[in-house]
Scaffold this motif. Structure first.
Motif, mmCIF file in Angstrom:
data_model
loop_
_atom_site.group_PDB
_atom_site.id
_atom_site.type_symbol
_atom_site.label_atom_id
_atom_site.label_comp_id
_atom_site.label_asym_id
_atom_site.label_seq_id
_atom_site.Cartn_x
_atom_site.Cartn_y
_atom_site.Cartn_z
ATOM 1 N N GLU A 1 26.469 -70.338 -134.632
ATOM 2 C CA GLU A 1 26.521 -68.933 -134.205
ATOM 3 C C GLU A 1 25.127 -68.411 -133.879
ATOM 4 N N GLN A 2 24.146 -68.859 -134.685
ATOM 5 C CA GLN A 2 22.773 -68.424 -134.407
ATOM 6 C C GLN A 2 22.302 -68.922 -133.049
ATOM 7 N N ARG A 3 22.862 -70.047 -132.632
ATOM 8 C CA ARG A 3 22.474 -70.579 -131.322
ATOM 9 C C ARG A 3 23.392 -70.036 -130.211
ATOM 10 N N GLY A 4 24.178 -69.023 -130.572
ATOM 11 C CA GLY A 4 25.008 -68.363 -129.567
ATOM 12 C C GLY A 4 26.261 -69.138 -129.192
ATOM 13 N N MET A 5 26.645 -70.115 -130.039
ATOM 14 C CA MET A 5 27.847 -70.896 -129.721
ATOM 15 C C MET A 5 29.010 -70.453 -130.606
ATOM 16 N N HIS A 6 30.197 -70.463 -130.028
ATOM 17 C CA HIS A 6 31.372 -70.058 -130.787
ATOM 18 C C HIS A 6 32.095 -71.288 -131.311
ATOM 19 N N ALA A 7 32.557 -71.197 -132.545
ATOM 20 C CA ALA A 7 33.332 -72.309 -133.101
ATOM 21 C C ALA A 7 34.239 -71.749 -134.182
ATOM 22 N N HIS A 8 35.281 -72.509 -134.529
ATOM 23 C CA HIS A 8 36.183 -72.096 -135.597
ATOM 24 C C HIS A 8 35.872 -72.907 -136.850
ATOM 25 N N TYR A 9 35.920 -72.213 -137.969
ATOM 26 C CA TYR A 9 35.622 -72.860 -139.254
ATOM 27 C C TYR A 9 36.433 -74.143 -139.433
ATOM 28 N N GLU A 10 37.745 -74.073 -139.137
ATOM 29 C CA GLU A 10 38.612 -75.247 -139.371
ATOM 30 C C GLU A 10 38.171 -76.449 -138.534
ATOM 31 N N ASP A 11 37.732 -76.178 -137.287
ATOM 32 C CA ASP A 11 37.281 -77.268 -136.409
ATOM 33 C C ASP A 11 35.979 -77.882 -136.931
ATOM 34 N N VAL A 12 35.077 -76.993 -137.374
ATOM 35 C CA VAL A 12 33.785 -77.481 -137.866
ATOM 36 C C VAL A 12 34.007 -78.314 -139.127
ATOM 37 N N LEU A 13 34.896 -77.834 -140.001
ATOM 38 C CA LEU A 13 35.189 -78.572 -141.232
ATOM 39 C C LEU A 13 35.806 -79.941 -140.907
ATOM 40 N N ALA A 14 36.704 -79.963 -139.939
ATOM 41 C CA ALA A 14 37.341 -81.232 -139.553
ATOM 42 C C ALA A 14 36.296 -82.193 -138.998
ATOM 43 N N ASP A 15 35.348 -81.658 -138.231
ATOM 44 C CA ASP A 15 34.292 -82.505 -137.657
ATOM 45 C C ASP A 15 33.393 -83.071 -138.758
ATOM 46 N N ILE A 16 33.057 -82.231 -139.738
ATOM 47 C CA ILE A 16 32.218 -82.666 -140.866
ATOM 48 C C ILE A 16 32.929 -83.793 -141.628
ATOM 49 N N ARG A 17 34.221 -83.610 -141.870
ATOM 50 C CA ARG A 17 34.979 -84.629 -142.614
ATOM 51 C C ARG A 17 35.056 -85.926 -141.816
ATOM 52 N N ALA A 18 35.241 -85.804 -140.489
ATOM 53 C CA ALA A 18 35.349 -87.007 -139.652
ATOM 54 C C ALA A 18 34.025 -87.766 -139.652
ATOM 55 N N ARG A 19 32.924 -86.990 -139.578
ATOM 56 C CA ARG A 19 31.612 -87.620 -139.561
ATOM 57 C C ARG A 19 31.304 -88.283 -140.902
ATOM 58 N N ASP A 20 31.651 -87.606 -142.004
ATOM 59 C CA ASP A 20 31.458 -88.183 -143.348
ATOM 60 C C ASP A 20 32.177 -89.517 -143.438
ATOM 61 N N GLN A 21 33.424 -89.495 -142.955
ATOM 62 C CA GLN A 21 34.272 -90.678 -143.036
ATOM 63 C C GLN A 21 33.636 -91.820 -142.235
ATOM 64 N N ARG A 22 33.214 -91.516 -141.006
ATOM 65 C CA ARG A 22 32.627 -92.556 -140.139
ATOM 66 C C ARG A 22 31.309 -93.053 -140.736
ATOM 67 N N ASP A 23 30.464 -92.121 -141.198
ATOM 68 C CA ASP A 23 29.152 -92.508 -141.727
ATOM 69 C C ASP A 23 29.280 -93.331 -143.008
ATOM 70 N N SER A 24 30.279 -93.007 -143.850
ATOM 71 C CA SER A 24 30.349 -93.714 -145.133
ATOM 72 C C SER A 24 31.150 -95.000 -145.078
ATOM 73 N N THR A 25 31.974 -95.167 -144.060
ATOM 74 C CA THR A 25 32.808 -96.379 -144.052
ATOM 75 C C THR A 25 32.333 -97.415 -143.040
ATOM 76 N N ARG A 26 31.282 -97.079 -142.266
ATOM 77 C CA ARG A 26 30.836 -98.072 -141.278
ATOM 78 C C ARG A 26 30.293 -99.304 -142.002
ATOM 79 N N GLU A 27 30.359 -100.439 -141.276
ATOM 80 C CA GLU A 27 29.983 -101.706 -141.894
ATOM 81 C C GLU A 27 28.483 -101.809 -142.130
ATOM 82 N N VAL A 28 27.713 -101.342 -141.137
ATOM 83 C CA VAL A 28 26.260 -101.495 -141.194
ATOM 84 C C VAL A 28 25.618 -100.231 -141.740
ATOM 85 N N ALA A 29 24.785 -100.406 -142.763
ATOM 86 C CA ALA A 29 24.015 -99.296 -143.340
ATOM 87 C C ALA A 29 24.830 -98.015 -143.509
ATOM 88 N N PRO A 30 25.927 -98.061 -144.246
ATOM 89 C CA PRO A 30 26.724 -96.847 -144.437
ATOM 90 C C PRO A 30 25.954 -95.799 -145.250
#
Ligand code: CDP
Length: 219
Positions: A145-174
């Motif tokens: 929002e500070q950067r003038g972009m609009h987003a919905h909390y639910e979408d941002v939360l889903a993105d954070i969870r997806a990224r956590d999942q990808r970052d922690s379960t990848r094979e190399v350097a999780p």
């Protein structure tokens, strides 16, 4: 001179904390996420496919970038960075630059996902900065929002969870906490509180490593 590794998930506050630690201790600082973002930005500008490991590897060549370029922090580039960082070849291409930075004579602070586990496993202090996904989503939303972009909390939360999942379960350097890392949960801390706690933890660890009270810059 000490090497300080700061790892943690997206929007945990690790970047702010690492930068403040570097300033406080007078050490050079590297945000290793920017390297992955620079590769992603190259790929995006060329119209390369993030699902193609070879294209991602080519995007590592001649990695000149301006850390202040706002495109590095844009949503498409963030998503591509997370996708191309799973490739072994991409991680290998970025390894030396990070290890050289960590090995410089004057010491260093690096922040990322695998600093304490892969890049600098012998770091003098390792911090693992975390916060609940909900708190991190709120912070990311505010940032957007500070950067003038609009987003919905639910979408941002889903993105954070997806990224956590990808970052922690990848094979190399999780993304994982090094066994000897100190955990700093910033869920209930504001920026100043988180920085103060990080400085306290790091200074205590450094003092323990030098029980005779020798100064950090002493002979
Ligand atoms: O601040 P935020 O967590 O959103 O992103 P970042 O630290 O700039 O990292 C961008 C992406 O690069 C992340 O999604 C990670 O998947 C990846 N990354 C990594 O794999 N290893 C690192 N040492 C740093 C970042």
């Amino acid at each position: 001179m000490p090497v300080i590794a700061v790892d943690g998930p997206a929007a945990s506050g690790k970047g702010t904390i690492a930068r403040a630690l570097a300033r406080h201790l007078g050490l050079p600082f590297m945000d290793t996420g920017l390297l992955y973002r620079a590769v992603a930005l190259n790929l995006w500008r060329w119209g390369g496919n993030p699902a193609d490991e070879f294209a991602a590897l080519r995007a590592c060549d001649e990695l000149g970038f301006d850390p202040a370029d706002p495109e590095l922090r844009s949503e498409p580039v963030s998503a591509i960075a997370s996708r191309i960082s799973v490739y072994r070849s991409v991680r290998a291409a970025l390894l030396q630059r990070q290890q050289d930075f960590a090995a410089q004579d004057g010491g260093a602070v690096l922040d990322g996902r695998d600093i304490g586990t892969v890049i600098a496993p012998n770091a003098d202090v390792k911090l693992f900065v975390t916060a609940s996904p909900e708190v991190r989503a709120e912070r990311r939303l505010k940032e957007l929002e500070q950067r003038g972009m609009h987003a919905h909390y639910e979408d941002v939360l889903a993105d954070i969870r997806a990224r956590d999942q990808r970052d922690s379960t990848r094979e190399v350097a999780p993304l994982e906490r090094a066994a000897d890392a100190i955990v700093l949960d910033t869920s209930k801390l504001d920026v100043d509180g988180a920085i103060a706690e990080a400085v306290r933890l790091v200074e205590a660890r450094l003092a323990k490593a030098q029980p005779n009270g020798a100064s950090r810059s002493g002979p």
